[in-house]
Motif scaffolding. Structure first.
Motif, mmCIF file in Angstrom:
data_model
loop_
_atom_site.group_PDB
_atom_site.id
_atom_site.type_symbol
_atom_site.label_atom_id
_atom_site.label_comp_id
_atom_site.label_asym_id
_atom_site.label_seq_id
_atom_site.Cartn_x
_atom_site.Cartn_y
_atom_site.Cartn_z
ATOM 1 N N TRP A 1 0.840 -1.204 0.000
ATOM 2 C CA TRP A 1 0.000 0.000 0.000
ATOM 3 C C TRP A 1 0.871 1.248 0.000
ATOM 4 N N GLN A 2 1.917 1.259 0.826
ATOM 5 C CA GLN A 2 2.826 2.408 0.851
ATOM 6 C C GLN A 2 3.507 2.590 -0.506
ATOM 7 N N LEU A 3 3.907 1.487 -1.125
ATOM 8 C CA LEU A 3 4.524 1.566 -2.451
ATOM 9 C C LEU A 3 3.542 2.119 -3.480
ATOM 10 N N SER A 4 2.258 1.844 -3.303
ATOM 11 C CA SER A 4 1.251 2.299 -4.274
ATOM 12 C C SER A 4 1.067 3.808 -4.280
ATOM 13 N N PHE A 5 1.688 4.517 -3.330
ATOM 14 C CA PHE A 5 1.684 5.989 -3.388
ATOM 15 C C PHE A 5 2.438 6.474 -4.625
ATOM 16 N N GLU A 6 3.299 5.598 -5.169
ATOM 17 C CA GLU A 6 4.045 5.912 -6.385
ATOM 18 C C GLU A 6 3.427 5.195 -7.587
ATOM 19 N N ALA A 7 2.118 4.996 -7.546
ATOM 20 C CA ALA A 7 1.437 4.179 -8.560
ATOM 21 C C ALA A 7 1.647 4.676 -9.978
ATOM 22 N N SER A 8 1.714 5.990 -10.157
ATOM 23 C CA SER A 8 1.881 6.512 -11.517
ATOM 24 C C SER A 8 3.227 6.108 -12.110
ATOM 25 N N LYS A 9 4.222 5.845 -11.262
ATOM 26 C CA LYS A 9 5.551 5.460 -11.737
ATOM 27 C C LYS A 9 5.721 3.943 -11.808
ATOM 28 N N VAL A 10 5.115 3.238 -10.864
ATOM 29 C CA VAL A 10 5.414 1.810 -10.748
ATOM 30 C C VAL A 10 4.246 0.904 -11.139
ATOM 31 N N GLY A 11 3.045 1.465 -11.300
ATOM 32 C CA GLY A 11 1.850 0.640 -11.465
ATOM 33 C C GLY A 11 1.892 -0.312 -12.638
ATOM 34 N N ASP A 12 2.258 0.192 -13.815
ATOM 35 C CA ASP A 12 2.273 -0.674 -15.004
ATOM 36 C C ASP A 12 3.297 -1.799 -14.870
ATOM 37 N N ASP A 13 4.502 -1.443 -14.413
ATOM 38 C CA ASP A 13 5.537 -2.473 -14.259
ATOM 39 C C ASP A 13 5.168 -3.458 -13.152
#
Length: 550
Positions: free
Chosen positions: A260-272
């Motif tokens: 969940w904490q990592l998903s704060f960067e979803a725009s950068k990491v979501g697709d990968d």
């Protein structure tokens, strides 16, 4: 968000605090100085309030005690050969950092405070040695307490501590796994630390995904196929106490918290994150199993962060994973948590809006982009292929077909239906847009289709045969249509296939040749002739018929 310390770590620290240490003898042996001992005794066994007052009144002195300065060795340097003292100092420093935020910032006063701590992470290869574990706790408290994002922290210390914590999360001991995961959570306090965590994802994220897959009962042999086909291991359904794969509820919650904490960067990491770990389908599976509100809350919130930041790519995959229907069922549950209710409502609205506006073409593209195929309606719909085959070949300069080729390149041992579906799609493309066969052949798709004719799976063999029939039918129709017309017009010559086109030679009366060439340009019923090139040549003596050459 504050988490209770893991039981194993709390027990270890408690035992070390209670061990008697002959401090006066240590001073006489040069293990530490009188001044250092005085500062230790001023806070040792003291109540929290008094301890805080003492340290805050002498921040510079306690900075020198723990990290030293040029010409002034720290207690860790002096006591390096006394493991009991080193262990005690690490526990004491961890306690102080947790209760006195100002100390963490003070330790950074003269730059890099890590030089005496990082080597301790590799203190020994013995897994029973507590010093690396205690050191990691100190470093995490130091970083989290200061929220430092300097070069010394992000570029130097953080990669080392992440690598060490990764070794804990890969351990078979659930207690050590939980320590590693909780310390990850403490470190993901800013964008720079989350980015470094993602940059080291083969060490950091991958073991957490393995834990989540085990909790979901996903077959480790082919996780993607298991997620999409519904194949699971022998674990129990529902998150009660111990989950599939022996994953405890507490460990699961902490892993979900980190993701969940990592998903704060979803725009950068979501697709990968989805390309590499099938995160949308995995989270949908976990959400379907979740019986506890706290795990449901993290699953919903993480999905919302990912999907809202990557709508074009991840919303189609969420629909394929049947997330909308699952959310509709969840909406019927009475959740006391208002944040959970809000996130659930927002996620439903996001998906409802997408499903109202998406086309069948969007659905197909989303399915291919997911990296997994199932027998969804477009595959068998002749109208769909008639209307969209050319668009599929041209979309984003052939990106969909390249992804189909990537899907077909895998063996799919646990889900052979994927290969059968891919063959079906390739056959449809050839039949609808035969002049683009060369585009498919350059990607190795014809070769792969022919290889799959030897598959053990009956459905794969059948679909590969049908697909190859598209190639053969086009060649047969064009050549024999040409031959038939030539015979009707009493023309001699030949026709044959060469890569990506058909060539031939014909001779006869001029007016008859014109009619013949017009028929050839129109082509047979299933063919689309893009261009007819012609040139005059000298007559060939001795020709008596029109033949199809090989």
């Amino acid at each position: 968000m504050s988490l209770d310390p893991p039981t194993y770590l709390a027990s270890l620290q408690s035992n070390i605090r209670q061990r008697p240490i002959p401090w006066d003898g240590a001073v006489r042996a040069g293990t530490l100085t009188e001044e250092q001992l005085a500062r230790i005794r001023a806070v040792d066994k003291a109540k929290k309030d008094l301890r805080k007052q003492t340290v805050e009144a002498d921040l510079d002195g306690y900075r020198l005690l723990f990290v030293g300065a040029p010409g002034n060795k720290s207690v860790l340097e002096l006591a390096a050969k006394r493991q009991d003292v080193v262990q005690y100092i690490l526990v004491l420093l961890s306690d102080l950092l947790d209760s006195i935020p100002a100390l963490a910032k003070a330790l950074f006063k003269n730059g890099d405070p890590y030089r005496h701590f990082l080597p301790l992470l590799a203190h020994s290869a013995n897994p029973e040695d507590p010093i690396p574990l205690l050191t990691s706790t100190v470093l995490v408290s130091l970083m989290a307490g200061s929220r430092d994002e300097s070069t010394a922290t992000v570029d130097k210390a953080l990669p080392v501590i992440f690598s060490y914590l990764s070794s804990l999360t890969k351990n078979s001991d659930a207690g050590l796994q939980d320590i590693g995961v909780q310390e990850y959570s403490s470190l993901l306090y800013g964008r720079a630390t989350r980015q470094q965590f993602w940059d080291q994802r083969s060490e950091t994220v991958a073991p957490l995904i393995d834990i989540l897959r085990a909790a979901a009962g996903v077959d480790a042999g082919d996780a993607s196929a298991s997620l999409w086909s519904g194949t699971t291991g022998t674990g129990r359904g529902g998150f009660e106490g111990s989950l599939s794969g022996g994953v405890g509820l507490q460990l699961l919650y902490h892993v979900l918290l980190v993701m969940w904490q990592l998903s704060f960067e979803a725009s950068k990491v979501g697709d990968d994150l989805n390309d590499e770990y099938d995160i949308v389908s995995l989270y949908t599976r976990l959400l379907r199993l979740s019986q506890k509100e706290k795990t449901t809350r993290l699953l919903i919130s993480t999905l919302y962060n990912l999907l809202s930041s990557n709508q074009n790519t991840l919303l189609p995959i969420a629909v394929l994973a049947r997330l909308p229907a699952l959310l509709q069922n969840l909406a019927g549950r009475q959740f006391p948590d208002p944040d959970l209710r809000d996130d659930l409502s927002n996620l439903r609205e996001l998906l409802d809006e997408y499903t109202r506006t998406k086309t069948t073409f969007d659905e197909y593209v989303g399915e291919v982009n997911s990296g997994h195929l199932r027998w969804s309606p477009p595959h068998r719909n002749t109208v769909f292929w008639a209307e969209n085959a050319r668009k599929i070949l041209e979309h984003e300069n052939g990106e969909i077909v390249r992804k189909l080729a990537l899907i077909m390149s895998k063996p799919w041992e646990n889900d052979k239906a994927v290969l059968a579906i891919a063959c079906n799609d390739i056959g449809c493309l050839v039949r609808e847009v035969p002049e683009k066969r060369g585009q498919l052949e350059k990607l190795g798709l014809k070769t792969r289709v022919m290889e799959l004719m030897a598959e053990a799976d009956e459905n794969v063999r059948w679909e590969s045969l049908r697909a190859l029939g598209g190639w053969l039918q086009y060649s047969f129709d064009t050549n024999y249509f040409t031959q038939k017309r030539a015979i009707e017009y009493n023309i001699t010559g030949w026709v044959r296939n060469i890569p990506n086109k058909v060539e031939g030679e014909a001779q006869g009366d001029e007016e008859v040749i014109k009619k013949f060439l017009k028929d050839v340009e129109n082509g047979p019923r299933h063919a689309h002739v893009v261009k007819l090139d012609k040139e005059d040549r000298d007559p060939v003596e001795g020709e008596t018929e029109f033949e199809v050459r090989r």
